[in-house]
Design an enzyme around this catalytic site. Sequence first.
Site, mmCIF file in Angstrom:
data_model
loop_
_atom_site.group_PDB
_atom_site.id
_atom_site.type_symbol
_atom_site.label_atom_id
_atom_site.label_comp_id
_atom_site.label_asym_id
_atom_site.label_seq_id
_atom_site.Cartn_x
_atom_site.Cartn_y
_atom_site.Cartn_z
ATOM 1 N N HIS A 144 -18.569 -36.287 22.631
ATOM 2 C CA HIS A 144 -17.918 -36.942 23.283
ATOM 3 C C HIS A 144 -16.490 -38.072 23.335
ATOM 4 C CE1 HIS A 144 -17.443 -37.910 28.071
ATOM 5 N NE2 HIS A 144 -17.964 -38.833 27.397
ATOM 6 N N HIS A 149 -12.311 -38.296 24.521
ATOM 7 C CA HIS A 149 -11.188 -39.321 25.934
ATOM 8 C C HIS A 149 -9.993 -39.310 24.673
ATOM 9 C CE1 HIS A 149 -14.371 -40.869 28.624
ATOM 10 N NE2 HIS A 149 -15.202 -40.007 28.099
ATOM 11 N N GLU A 190 -13.081 -38.707 33.835
ATOM 12 C CA GLU A 190 -14.423 -37.398 33.104
ATOM 13 C C GLU A 190 -14.347 -36.105 33.464
ATOM 14 O OE1 GLU A 190 -16.852 -38.626 31.272
ATOM 15 O OE2 GLU A 190 -16.653 -40.524 30.537
ATOM 16 N N SER A 209 -15.905 -32.175 26.244
ATOM 17 C CA SER A 209 -16.070 -32.264 25.300
ATOM 18 C C SER A 209 -17.113 -30.900 25.513
ATOM 19 C CB SER A 209 -16.832 -33.345 25.237
ATOM 20 O OG SER A 209 -17.522 -33.927 26.350
#
Length: 290
Positions: A144, A149, A190, A209
């Site tokens: 993730h 990111h 997010e 993700s």
Amino acid sequence: MSDDKGRNRGVAPVTYGEGTRLPRGDYARARPDYTCEQDYAQYSAADHDTYRRLHARQVQQLPGLACEEFIAAVAQLGAPERIPHFDAVSERLIKATGWQVVSVPGLIPEEAFFALLAARKFPVTDWLRKPEEFDYIVEPDVFHDLFGHVPLLFNPVFADYMQAYGAGGLKASRLDACELLARLYWYTVEFGLIATPTGLRAYGAGILSSSGELRHSVTSTEPKRIAFGLRRLMRTQYKIDSYQASYFVIQSFDELFAATAPDFTPIYLEVRALPVVEAGAVLPGERTFS
Ligand code: PHE
Ligand code: CO
């Protein structure tokens, strides 16, 4: 900082939401700023294989669902067969935008997190989920944090936004406004969507993700997709353990950066005076995207 608040003492930080379960990382190996060496020797052949399969499943879904900036930068993570060495990713990232990837044992306290972002250091959890968590994991892991990111940190505007967020977080801590700022993070970094000439695309790491939520967020008729508004995001609650009921849509990273540039001090006061909005609600007069 004058006191020890937010400094690692070798124990797991307190986190929100998930009851009494402690973060699973080993905080004894972290430095006071919560960074640690990436423990590359800990990865088994099975871990590398899990990473390879996660990467392959996600990459094939990106076209038409992820924003172009993300797709263009995924290759910068390096060979997809093995968990990347963070130092190698940092070498490329520093050249592109001056950001670095740093290793952490897992979730870290908010102030430590903000301080790292403000210094253009992105904390990445160094352990990987177990094979039985292939489809879903509550805590962020290396897949993730890195895959979700880091690609957008290669984009100059988004990179500046993340640093500004970190600096804004340190200020929000002093103003006791972290909950409001956390909602902004949640619904942009997010779970953000962006409007493009060829349709909506995902730029949020929680979406990018996730195998299931990527398609869901962009194409399902279930969730609400609402035009980005700073105050609106700060008012909106969120769920951490299911697909989002609302996504917010920006027109460009420039729009996001410009909308978040003003001093939030008076805005926090304004937002506190307004009623909280439930996830999934649409307010009168609000424009939604299908
Ligand atoms: N402008 C914000 C403030 O004054 C800082 C910030 C920038 C916060 C970008 C989030 C994102 O607090
Ligand atoms: Co994340």
